[in-house]
Every structure is written in structure tokens, then in C-alpha cells.
Design a protein around this motif. Sequence first.
Motif, PDB file in Angstrom:
ATOM      1  N   ARG A 172       0.810  -1.216   0.000  1.00  0.00           N
ATOM      2  CA  ARG A 172       0.000   0.000   0.000  1.00  0.00           C
ATOM      3  C   ARG A 172       0.846   1.270   0.000  1.00  0.00           C
ATOM      4  O   ARG A 172       0.300   2.369   0.099  1.00  0.00           O
ATOM      5  N   THR A 173       2.164   1.126  -0.108  1.00  0.00           N
ATOM      6  CA  THR A 173       3.064   2.263  -0.001  1.00  0.00           C
ATOM      7  C   THR A 173       3.866   2.425  -1.284  1.00  0.00           C
ATOM      8  O   THR A 173       4.353   1.445  -1.851  1.00  0.00           O
ATOM      9  N   GLY A 174       3.969   3.676  -1.747  1.00  0.00           N
ATOM     10  CA  GLY A 174       4.747   3.969  -2.941  1.00  0.00           C
ATOM     11  C   GLY A 174       6.090   4.573  -2.578  1.00  0.00           C
ATOM     12  O   GLY A 174       6.225   5.280  -1.575  1.00  0.00           O
ATOM     13  N   PHE A 175       7.099   4.315  -3.423  1.00  0.00           N
ATOM     14  CA  PHE A 175       8.460   4.779  -3.160  1.00  0.00           C
ATOM     15  C   PHE A 175       9.122   5.281  -4.441  1.00  0.00           C
ATOM     16  O   PHE A 175       8.913   4.721  -5.521  1.00  0.00           O
ATOM     17  N   ARG A 176       9.921   6.332  -4.311  1.00  0.00           N
ATOM     18  CA  ARG A 176      10.833   6.742  -5.363  1.00  0.00           C
ATOM     19  C   ARG A 176      12.229   6.281  -4.946  1.00  0.00           C
ATOM     20  O   ARG A 176      12.647   6.518  -3.810  1.00  0.00           O
ATOM     21  N   VAL A 177      12.934   5.628  -5.868  1.00  0.00           N
ATOM     22  CA  VAL A 177      14.263   5.104  -5.570  1.00  0.00           C
ATOM     23  C   VAL A 177      15.289   5.851  -6.416  1.00  0.00           C
ATOM     24  O   VAL A 177      15.118   6.006  -7.633  1.00  0.00           O
ATOM     25  N   TYR A 178      16.344   6.326  -5.761  1.00  0.00           N
ATOM     26  CA  TYR A 178      17.413   7.077  -6.404  1.00  0.00           C
ATOM     27  C   TYR A 178      18.746   6.378  -6.160  1.00  0.00           C
ATOM     28  O   TYR A 178      18.927   5.692  -5.154  1.00  0.00           O
ATOM     29  N   ARG A 179      19.677   6.607  -7.055  1.00  0.00           N
ATOM     30  CA  ARG A 179      21.062   6.226  -6.815  1.00  0.00           C
ATOM     31  C   ARG A 179      21.803   7.455  -6.317  1.00  0.00           C
ATOM     32  O   ARG A 179      21.629   8.562  -6.839  1.00  0.00           O
ATOM     33  N   THR A 180      22.656   7.291  -5.300  1.00  0.00           N
ATOM     34  CA  THR A 180      23.543   8.348  -4.832  1.00  0.00           C
ATOM     35  C   THR A 180      24.980   7.904  -5.069  1.00  0.00           C
ATOM     36  O   THR A 180      25.242   6.762  -5.471  1.00  0.00           O
ATOM     37  N   ALA A 181      25.930   8.779  -4.792  1.00  0.00           N
ATOM     38  CA  ALA A 181      27.337   8.411  -4.928  1.00  0.00           C
ATOM     39  C   ALA A 181      27.700   7.282  -3.977  1.00  0.00           C
ATOM     40  O   ALA A 181      28.590   6.484  -4.268  1.00  0.00           O
ATOM     41  N   ALA A 182      27.002   7.220  -2.839  1.00  0.00           N
ATOM     42  CA  ALA A 182      27.344   6.242  -1.802  1.00  0.00           C
ATOM     43  C   ALA A 182      26.415   5.038  -1.785  1.00  0.00           C
ATOM     44  O   ALA A 182      26.646   4.103  -1.027  1.00  0.00           O
ATOM     45  N   GLY A 183      25.359   5.031  -2.574  1.00  0.00           N
ATOM     46  CA  GLY A 183      24.424   3.916  -2.554  1.00  0.00           C
ATOM     47  C   GLY A 183      23.074   4.289  -3.121  1.00  0.00           C
ATOM     48  O   GLY A 183      22.944   4.632  -4.295  1.00  0.00           O
ATOM     49  N   ARG A 206      18.946   6.116  -2.277  1.00  0.00           N
ATOM     50  CA  ARG A 206      18.053   6.955  -1.480  1.00  0.00           C
ATOM     51  C   ARG A 206      16.619   6.566  -1.826  1.00  0.00           C
ATOM     52  O   ARG A 206      16.279   6.355  -3.000  1.00  0.00           O
ATOM     53  N   VAL A 207      15.783   6.492  -0.807  1.00  0.00           N
ATOM     54  CA  VAL A 207      14.375   6.130  -0.984  1.00  0.00           C
ATOM     55  C   VAL A 207      13.510   7.243  -0.405  1.00  0.00           C
ATOM     56  O   VAL A 207      13.811   7.778   0.670  1.00  0.00           O
ATOM     57  N   LEU A 208      12.457   7.605  -1.110  1.00  0.00           N
ATOM     58  CA  LEU A 208      11.478   8.573  -0.615  1.00  0.00           C
ATOM     59  C   LEU A 208      10.096   7.945  -0.667  1.00  0.00           C
ATOM     60  O   LEU A 208       9.660   7.483  -1.726  1.00  0.00           O
ATOM     61  N   VAL A 209       9.415   7.923   0.464  1.00  0.00           N
ATOM     62  CA  VAL A 209       8.042   7.413   0.509  1.00  0.00           C
ATOM     63  C   VAL A 209       7.110   8.479  -0.057  1.00  0.00           C
ATOM     64  O   VAL A 209       7.162   9.638   0.363  1.00  0.00           O
ATOM     65  N   THR A 210       6.243   8.120  -0.983  1.00  0.00           N
ATOM     66  CA  THR A 210       5.422   9.096  -1.693  1.00  0.00           C
ATOM     67  C   THR A 210       3.948   9.095  -1.287  1.00  0.00           C
ATOM     68  O   THR A 210       3.248  10.081  -1.519  1.00  0.00           O
ATOM     69  N   THR A 211       3.463   8.014  -0.719  1.00  0.00           N
ATOM     70  CA  THR A 211       2.023   7.872  -0.520  1.00  0.00           C
ATOM     71  C   THR A 211       1.533   8.278   0.862  1.00  0.00           C
ATOM     72  O   THR A 211       0.329   8.461   1.057  1.00  0.00           O
TER      73      THR A 211
END
Length: 236
Positions: free
Chosen positions: A102-113, A115-120
Amino acid sequence: MSDSQRRSQQDKAPRSEIYYPIKRSAEETIDDPECNGPLDAIVTRNHYGSMVLNAYHALFIDVDMPGSSNPSRYGNSSRYGVPHEWQGVFNDLCTVLASERRTGFRVYRTAAGFRVLVTTQEFEPGSACANDLMRSVGADSQFVRFCDTQKTFRARLTPKPWRCGATEPPNQFPRRSAAERRSFSEWLEKYEVACRNLATCQFLKHVGPDETHNRISPIIELHDRATKSHEELQLA
């Protein structure tokens, strides 16, 4: 946490204390002229000069990989722009996120690994549900504690100075004299030039439901613009 994520955390260098200090320190608040309307967050400049988004309820999670201080070493990437060496952790991460149906996420790549942002939905910093979710994807324990201490979820927006060939600031906020303010202004001009053609993270994919909470939408806009997450630039 998966086996590959657990190995990642065990192999991490002990320098993370430098980035996640135990005690809260004063940071300069930065106004964003491109942000329209109220924002459930503030932007500050941290002790080593990078701009940081401090979100009161938008849950950001950083998942660091071992030995990732030099992002240029990872030249060969998969179809999502993930270094082949990180592919196992990326797959595990997406699997864990997808299990939160039931939860949405945006997933990013960073220099170190990653990053996740919860959107919903929104979270309270330090809450059990926020901490449980951060730990389930392998977030650094000091990062989890730091969010609780600061009572915000933090995401760095601009490069770390040593990753873009700049020095660290000559002094710390608050700057009490004209000489301190002048030397910092000179440093800031050089830092901004140094990171002009660098990005802080790269958007990879969305996992889960597509809808976005109305107070998180402007945070996504600010974050993606400031980090240059949709530009094809080297990460720093």
C-alpha cells in the motif's frame, strides 16, 4: 534486511559519525526562491557546506554501500543505471519496498548507494513505524538515530565539497564578524562553481502505488530540481 544489505552495513567505514553527529548543531536556513507556497520542510546548510532538505513528515531513507566514496569507479551499470557491483542490493531493496503493497516509493542512486522517498503517506520522525521501515531496507543505524535527534528526515541536496574538488567551509554558522561572512562568501562562490555540473542523486524507478500525498509532491519537486536527479551528470 537481506544478507547482501547486512554485509553492506558490516563493511561500512566508521566515518559516518562525522556526517551524523550525536548533538544537534545550528545550521543556516536557506530560502528557495523557486518554491511556491508552503513547504512541510526547510532547507539548511550543514557543517561541511552542503545544502540539506529537512522534511518534517516526508520519509527519506539513505542506504549506503561499502567502499563507495569514489562514484567514478563504478563505470559499468545495468539498465537502471546501477553499478553491477550494487545490483544485488538494489534488487533486494526493490523487493523489500514492493512488499509494502500500500506504499509507494521513489528510488534514487547516490554516490554512496541509494536513497528512498516514501510518496504515498507521511511519517513522524522517531516513530516506530518510520524506524522499522528504515531498518527493513538497511539504513545506517546512525542515520536512523540522527533523524530522531533532529526530528526531521534529512536528504542532502548538493555535493559534498571533497567530492567535487572544493575545500570545506573556512568557518561555521553562525558567522559573527564581517571577515567570517566575507571568507565564507568567497568559499561559497567557489563551491557552487565546483558542483555546477554534478548531481547529488539519480532517479532510478518508482516502486508501488503511483499516487502521491499532496504535501509530499512539492518536496519531490524541490528535491529533484536541487539534486539534478533527472540530469545525466556524475554523482557527488
